[in-house]
Scaffold this motif. Structure first.
Motif, PDB file in Angstrom:
ATOM      1  N   ALA A  17      39.701  37.271  33.718  1.00  0.00           N
ATOM      2  CA  ALA A  17      40.673  38.330  33.441  1.00  0.00           C
ATOM      3  C   ALA A  17      40.855  39.235  34.657  1.00  0.00           C
ATOM      4  O   ALA A  17      41.977  39.641  34.988  1.00  0.00           O
ATOM      5  N   LEU A  18      39.761  39.558  35.342  1.00  0.00           N
ATOM      6  CA  LEU A  18      39.855  40.392  36.536  1.00  0.00           C
ATOM      7  C   LEU A  18      40.598  39.670  37.662  1.00  0.00           C
ATOM      8  O   LEU A  18      41.381  40.285  38.400  1.00  0.00           O
ATOM      9  N   LEU A  19      40.363  38.362  37.792  1.00  0.00           N
ATOM     10  CA  LEU A  19      41.086  37.593  38.798  1.00  0.00           C
ATOM     11  C   LEU A  19      42.578  37.560  38.489  1.00  0.00           C
ATOM     12  O   LEU A  19      43.417  37.733  39.385  1.00  0.00           O
ATOM     13  N   ARG A  20      42.916  37.354  37.221  1.00  0.00           N
ATOM     14  CA  ARG A  20      44.339  37.348  36.833  1.00  0.00           C
ATOM     15  C   ARG A  20      44.979  38.690  37.135  1.00  0.00           C
ATOM     16  O   ARG A  20      46.136  38.758  37.573  1.00  0.00           O
ATOM     17  N   ASP A  73      48.158  38.978  39.395  1.00  0.00           N
ATOM     18  CA  ASP A  73      49.371  39.578  38.831  1.00  0.00           C
ATOM     19  C   ASP A  73      49.777  40.836  39.596  1.00  0.00           C
ATOM     20  O   ASP A  73      50.963  41.202  39.630  1.00  0.00           O
ATOM     21  N   GLY A  74      48.791  41.485  40.228  1.00  0.00           N
ATOM     22  CA  GLY A  74      49.066  42.691  40.995  1.00  0.00           C
ATOM     23  C   GLY A  74      49.597  42.418  42.388  1.00  0.00           C
ATOM     24  O   GLY A  74      49.907  43.356  43.121  1.00  0.00           O
ATOM     25  N   GLY A  75      49.665  41.137  42.769  1.00  0.00           N
ATOM     26  CA  GLY A  75      50.240  40.789  44.062  1.00  0.00           C
ATOM     27  C   GLY A  75      49.253  40.387  45.135  1.00  0.00           C
ATOM     28  O   GLY A  75      49.653  40.136  46.282  1.00  0.00           O
ATOM     29  N   VAL A  76      47.966  40.291  44.790  1.00  0.00           N
ATOM     30  CA  VAL A  76      46.953  39.875  45.765  1.00  0.00           C
ATOM     31  C   VAL A  76      47.067  38.378  45.998  1.00  0.00           C
ATOM     32  O   VAL A  76      47.183  37.601  45.045  1.00  0.00           O
ATOM     33  N   ARG A  77      46.997  37.958  47.271  1.00  0.00           N
ATOM     34  CA  ARG A  77      47.202  36.551  47.613  1.00  0.00           C
ATOM     35  C   ARG A  77      46.070  35.948  48.428  1.00  0.00           C
ATOM     36  O   ARG A  77      46.164  34.798  48.850  1.00  0.00           O
ATOM     37  N   PRO A 108      36.428  40.055  44.995  1.00  0.00           N
ATOM     38  CA  PRO A 108      36.276  40.339  43.563  1.00  0.00           C
ATOM     39  C   PRO A 108      34.833  40.645  43.181  1.00  0.00           C
ATOM     40  O   PRO A 108      33.884  40.106  43.768  1.00  0.00           O
ATOM     41  N   VAL A 109      34.670  41.507  42.191  1.00  0.00           N
ATOM     42  CA  VAL A 109      33.350  41.748  41.612  1.00  0.00           C
ATOM     43  C   VAL A 109      32.941  40.543  40.769  1.00  0.00           C
ATOM     44  O   VAL A 109      33.779  39.722  40.390  1.00  0.00           O
ATOM     45  N   THR A 110      31.655  40.467  40.486  1.00  0.00           N
ATOM     46  CA  THR A 110      31.133  39.468  39.552  1.00  0.00           C
ATOM     47  C   THR A 110      30.655  40.207  38.306  1.00  0.00           C
ATOM     48  O   THR A 110      29.593  40.842  38.329  1.00  0.00           O
ATOM     49  N   PRO A 111      31.424  40.181  37.225  1.00  0.00           N
ATOM     50  CA  PRO A 111      31.008  40.910  36.019  1.00  0.00           C
ATOM     51  C   PRO A 111      29.897  40.170  35.273  1.00  0.00           C
ATOM     52  O   PRO A 111      29.831  38.937  35.316  1.00  0.00           O
ATOM     53  N   LEU A 113      37.931  51.845  32.906  1.00  0.00           N
ATOM     54  CA  LEU A 113      39.238  51.326  32.493  1.00  0.00           C
ATOM     55  C   LEU A 113      39.121  50.256  31.417  1.00  0.00           C
ATOM     56  O   LEU A 113      40.131  49.684  30.993  1.00  0.00           O
ATOM     57  N   GLY A 114      37.884  49.975  30.985  1.00  0.00           N
ATOM     58  CA  GLY A 114      37.660  49.001  29.926  1.00  0.00           C
ATOM     59  C   GLY A 114      37.823  47.558  30.371  1.00  0.00           C
ATOM     60  O   GLY A 114      38.092  46.673  29.541  1.00  0.00           O
ATOM     61  N   LEU A 115      37.603  47.288  31.664  1.00  0.00           N
ATOM     62  CA  LEU A 115      37.875  45.956  32.195  1.00  0.00           C
ATOM     63  C   LEU A 115      36.636  45.079  32.335  1.00  0.00           C
ATOM     64  O   LEU A 115      36.750  43.852  32.389  1.00  0.00           O
ATOM     65  N   CYS A 116      35.468  45.680  32.477  1.00  0.00           N
ATOM     66  CA  CYS A 116      34.217  44.921  32.492  1.00  0.00           C
ATOM     67  C   CYS A 116      33.062  45.891  32.300  1.00  0.00           C
ATOM     68  O   CYS A 116      33.256  47.110  32.315  1.00  0.00           O
ATOM     69  N   ARG A 117      31.864  45.356  32.133  1.00  0.00           N
ATOM     70  CA  ARG A 117      30.684  46.201  32.023  1.00  0.00           C
ATOM     71  C   ARG A 117      30.339  46.773  33.397  1.00  0.00           C
ATOM     72  O   ARG A 117      30.720  46.231  34.426  1.00  0.00           O
ATOM     73  N   ARG A 118      29.589  47.869  33.400  1.00  0.00           N
ATOM     74  CA  ARG A 118      29.205  48.516  34.651  1.00  0.00           C
ATOM     75  C   ARG A 118      27.966  47.887  35.285  1.00  0.00           C
ATOM     76  O   ARG A 118      27.584  48.256  36.400  1.00  0.00           O
ATOM     77  N   ASP A 119      27.343  46.931  34.641  1.00  0.00           N
ATOM     78  CA  ASP A 119      26.064  46.379  35.084  1.00  0.00           C
ATOM     79  C   ASP A 119      26.116  45.804  36.498  1.00  0.00           C
ATOM     80  O   ASP A 119      27.033  45.053  36.845  1.00  0.00           O
TER      81      ASP A 119
END
Length: 302
Positions: free
Chosen positions: A36-39, A43-47, A19-22, A271-277
């Motif tokens: 939210a990114l982890l969820r 939810d997408g099936g990553v285990r 995972p990224v660190t936003p 996609l509006g999910l986090c900042r690009r920083d």
């Protein structure tokens, strides 16, 4: 009673998400966006999740931030995913991080390639042994980027530390990987293709059963489609996915992977999910390249 680590081994034979660190506008870890990114991954099936991997900007985080990222990941995942916490730096720091992961209930640690200008093969064994012996209850996964290391050295490490159960192999040479895995013991370890989707088909053909992914942050279904094809031995289908992600991964790999994390965060921002920083020594993507990344992300089924 001997620990067999069967559950941990099974978790490595999968898409191992990094995972990224936003970050917030003022530069702190964005805890809400991170959760939210982890969820979204879960939810997408990553285990299987690796907090504090390179896509998470491990080396740009403070010790306190690395602990926070681990805590957020374990809390958010609960029983839904296996957690492989990235640890590294000097041995005492890595051991402290591994023990923190153990206290939180993580099942494994991934040991970053030692960042040192002088790495001997015997010293590599000693470094990993110092960490693995401190947490015998955890599965330990060395992250191998050193093309000079021999498979015999990995076997030597595992002789001392039976909790060394998997390998994240990230030397960009499929023939070297095939030889290394057989010299170390093909069936002794779970082999994870550490160079993600672009190398997964060739590494699976040589014995890998899992691969790491940063792309999965953007499009979990794409990564899961590839591993399902590889598991079934359908290499033409896997290469269809490879073609789909090729340009995205070329952008990440350009100039010595200078924008490896940046491209992923740019796609998430589009996609509006986090900042690009991102933090130095990474850099924000130039304006002229942002539209191409956004177009790729928009074209995937996310």
């Amino acid at each position: 009673m001997t620990t067999t680590f069967e559950t941990q081994r099974a978790a490595l034979a999968d898409v191992v998400a990094i995972p990224v660190t936003p970050f917030t506008e003022d530069g702190r870890v964005d805890q809400d966006a991170h959760r939210a990114l982890l969820r979204r991954l879960l939810d997408g099936g990553v285990r299987t999740l690796t907090p504090n991997g390179n896509t998470g900007e491990f080396y740009a985080l403070t010790p306190e931030e690395r602990r926070l990222v681990t805590e957020l990941t374990v809390q958010e995942a609960g029983e839904r995913a296996a957690i492989v916490v990235g640890v590294g730096h000097d041995v005492p720091t890595a051991v402290a991080s591994a023990r923190h992961a153990r206290e939180l209930g993580a099942q494994m640690v991934m040991v970053h390639q030692p960042v040192h200008p002088y790495v001997s093969a015997a010293g590599w064994v000693d470094y990993h042994r110092g960490i693995a012996e401190a947490v015998p209850e955890l599965g330990v996964v060395p992250y191998i980027r050193n093309a000079q290391l021999s498979g015999a050295r990995l076997a030597e490490l595992a002789d001392h530390c039976p909790n060394v159960i998997g390998v994240k192999y990230a030397v960009p040479d499929a023939a070297k990987f095939a030889a290394f895995a057989r010299d170390a013991g093909l069936d002794r370890f779970v082999w994870v293709a550490g160079l993600a989707e672009p190398y997964a088909p060739s590494y699976f053909s040589a014995g890998a059963t899992g691969f790491t992914s940063g792309l999965v942050n953007v499009a979990p279904s794409v990564s899961l489609n590839m591993i399902e094809a590889l598991r079934s031995g359908d290499y033409p289908a896997a290469m269809k996915v490879w073609e789909q992600i090729r340009r995205f991964e070329e952008l990440r790999a350009a100039n010595g992977s200078a924008d490896n994390v940046t491209v992923v965060k740019e796609a998430l921002a589009s996609l509006g999910l986090c900042r690009r920083d991102v933090r130095p020594p990474s850099r924000a993507l130039p304006e002229e390249e942002r539209a191409e990344v956004a177009a790729i992300a928009a074209g995937w089924s996310v």
